[in-house]
Write a protein that holds these residues in place. Structure first.
Motif, PDB file in Angstrom:
ATOM      1  N   LEU A  49     -12.848  13.151 -35.914  1.00  0.00           N
ATOM      2  CA  LEU A  49     -11.890  14.253 -36.035  1.00  0.00           C
ATOM      3  C   LEU A  49     -12.441  15.537 -35.414  1.00  0.00           C
ATOM      4  O   LEU A  49     -11.717  16.275 -34.748  1.00  0.00           O
ATOM      5  CB  LEU A  49     -11.534  14.490 -37.493  1.00  0.00           C
ATOM      6  CG  LEU A  49     -10.682  13.410 -38.164  1.00  0.00           C
ATOM      7  CD1 LEU A  49     -10.503  13.726 -39.640  1.00  0.00           C
ATOM      8  CD2 LEU A  49      -9.338  13.292 -37.474  1.00  0.00           C
ATOM      9  N   ARG A  50     -13.731  15.791 -35.631  1.00  0.00           N
ATOM     10  CA  ARG A  50     -14.352  16.968 -35.024  1.00  0.00           C
ATOM     11  C   ARG A  50     -14.326  16.865 -33.509  1.00  0.00           C
ATOM     12  O   ARG A  50     -14.046  17.843 -32.814  1.00  0.00           O
ATOM     13  CB  ARG A  50     -15.789  17.123 -35.508  1.00  0.00           C
ATOM     14  CG  ARG A  50     -15.926  17.798 -36.829  1.00  0.00           C
ATOM     15  CD  ARG A  50     -17.369  18.168 -37.086  1.00  0.00           C
ATOM     16  NE  ARG A  50     -18.260  17.040 -36.918  1.00  0.00           N
ATOM     17  CZ  ARG A  50     -18.903  16.426 -37.908  1.00  0.00           C
ATOM     18  NH1 ARG A  50     -18.750  16.845 -39.134  1.00  0.00           N
ATOM     19  NH2 ARG A  50     -19.688  15.410 -37.679  1.00  0.00           N
ATOM     20  N   ARG A  52     -12.183  15.211 -31.697  1.00  0.00           N
ATOM     21  CA  ARG A  52     -10.811  15.399 -31.237  1.00  0.00           C
ATOM     22  C   ARG A  52     -10.431  16.883 -31.252  1.00  0.00           C
ATOM     23  O   ARG A  52      -9.787  17.371 -30.326  1.00  0.00           O
ATOM     24  CB  ARG A  52      -9.844  14.618 -32.128  1.00  0.00           C
ATOM     25  CG  ARG A  52      -9.811  13.163 -31.795  1.00  0.00           C
ATOM     26  CD  ARG A  52      -8.633  12.473 -32.466  1.00  0.00           C
ATOM     27  NE  ARG A  52      -8.860  11.053 -32.424  1.00  0.00           N
ATOM     28  CZ  ARG A  52      -9.186  10.305 -33.463  1.00  0.00           C
ATOM     29  NH1 ARG A  52      -9.280  10.843 -34.655  1.00  0.00           N
ATOM     30  NH2 ARG A  52      -9.393   9.019 -33.328  1.00  0.00           N
ATOM     31  N   ARG A  53     -10.842  17.578 -32.320  1.00  0.00           N
ATOM     32  CA  ARG A  53     -10.542  19.013 -32.394  1.00  0.00           C
ATOM     33  C   ARG A  53     -11.205  19.774 -31.255  1.00  0.00           C
ATOM     34  O   ARG A  53     -10.610  20.676 -30.662  1.00  0.00           O
ATOM     35  CB  ARG A  53     -10.998  19.592 -33.730  1.00  0.00           C
ATOM     36  CG  ARG A  53      -9.930  19.495 -34.801  1.00  0.00           C
ATOM     37  CD  ARG A  53     -10.300  20.276 -36.016  1.00  0.00           C
ATOM     38  NE  ARG A  53     -11.048  19.367 -36.879  1.00  0.00           N
ATOM     39  CZ  ARG A  53     -12.077  19.704 -37.624  1.00  0.00           C
ATOM     40  NH1 ARG A  53     -12.486  20.930 -37.672  1.00  0.00           N
ATOM     41  NH2 ARG A  53     -12.698  18.812 -38.370  1.00  0.00           N
ATOM     42  N   ARG A  54     -12.445  19.396 -30.937  1.00  0.00           N
ATOM     43  CA  ARG A  54     -13.136  20.056 -29.825  1.00  0.00           C
ATOM     44  C   ARG A  54     -12.426  19.780 -28.512  1.00  0.00           C
ATOM     45  O   ARG A  54     -12.310  20.652 -27.654  1.00  0.00           O
ATOM     46  CB  ARG A  54     -14.589  19.586 -29.757  1.00  0.00           C
ATOM     47  CG  ARG A  54     -15.439  20.130 -30.864  1.00  0.00           C
ATOM     48  CD  ARG A  54     -16.870  19.653 -30.738  1.00  0.00           C
ATOM     49  NE  ARG A  54     -17.656  20.163 -31.828  1.00  0.00           N
ATOM     50  CZ  ARG A  54     -18.497  19.430 -32.540  1.00  0.00           C
ATOM     51  NH1 ARG A  54     -18.662  18.156 -32.256  1.00  0.00           N
ATOM     52  NH2 ARG A  54     -19.168  19.964 -33.528  1.00  0.00           N
ATOM     53  N   PHE A  57      -9.271  21.830 -28.389  1.00  0.00           N
ATOM     54  CA  PHE A  57      -9.618  23.224 -28.128  1.00  0.00           C
ATOM     55  C   PHE A  57      -9.959  23.437 -26.653  1.00  0.00           C
ATOM     56  O   PHE A  57      -9.537  24.430 -26.045  1.00  0.00           O
ATOM     57  CB  PHE A  57     -10.777  23.661 -29.021  1.00  0.00           C
ATOM     58  CG  PHE A  57     -11.143  25.105 -28.886  1.00  0.00           C
ATOM     59  CD1 PHE A  57     -10.271  26.099 -29.292  1.00  0.00           C
ATOM     60  CD2 PHE A  57     -12.357  25.475 -28.335  1.00  0.00           C
ATOM     61  CE1 PHE A  57     -10.603  27.444 -29.165  1.00  0.00           C
ATOM     62  CE2 PHE A  57     -12.697  26.805 -28.203  1.00  0.00           C
ATOM     63  CZ  PHE A  57     -11.816  27.791 -28.619  1.00  0.00           C
TER      64      PHE A  57
END
Length: 117
Positions: A49-50, A52-54, A57
């Protein structure tokens, strides 16, 4: 030492103690070098999830840079050019950071440790 040296028997005992200590240190050193922390399934999901968020962004930064590039190119307004330069610089640095993180996680070709027991 001013007195007499060690006797042969004492030297043999001392050599035996040193051999045992060196052997146990070598085994401990090997165990510590080959020990790996295995992530739990929950940490794998959170890590994904981290990541994917990066990625989202980074895509947002690229889109913002592209969005600012067009009006900055057409009007040559100093404010738009400065905003584009700033967002493009941040985008490149963030992309470099992501590549560095990705390359750090990649396993090396010959990094498998061998057991010497």
């Amino acid at each position: 030492m001013d007195g007499a040296g060690l006797t042969d028997h004492e030297r043999q005992i001392l050599t035996g103690i040193e051999d045992v200590a060196c052997r146990s240190d070598a085994v401990l050193d090997l165990k510590l070098r080959t020990m790996r922390c295995r992530p739990t399934p929950a940490t794998r999901v959170l890590k994904g999830l981290r990541d994917r968020r990066r990625g989202v962004f980074l895509c947002a930064l690229v889109a913002l840079s592209a969005f600012l590039f067009v009006p900055a190119f057409r009007t040559s307004a100093p404010v738009l050019v400065s905003a584009f330069a700033l967002t493009w610089t941040v985008t490149l640095l963030y992309a470099l950071l992501m590549v560095c993180r990705w390359s750090r996680r990649m396993p090396e070709a010959g990094s498998r440790t061998q057991r010497w027991e």
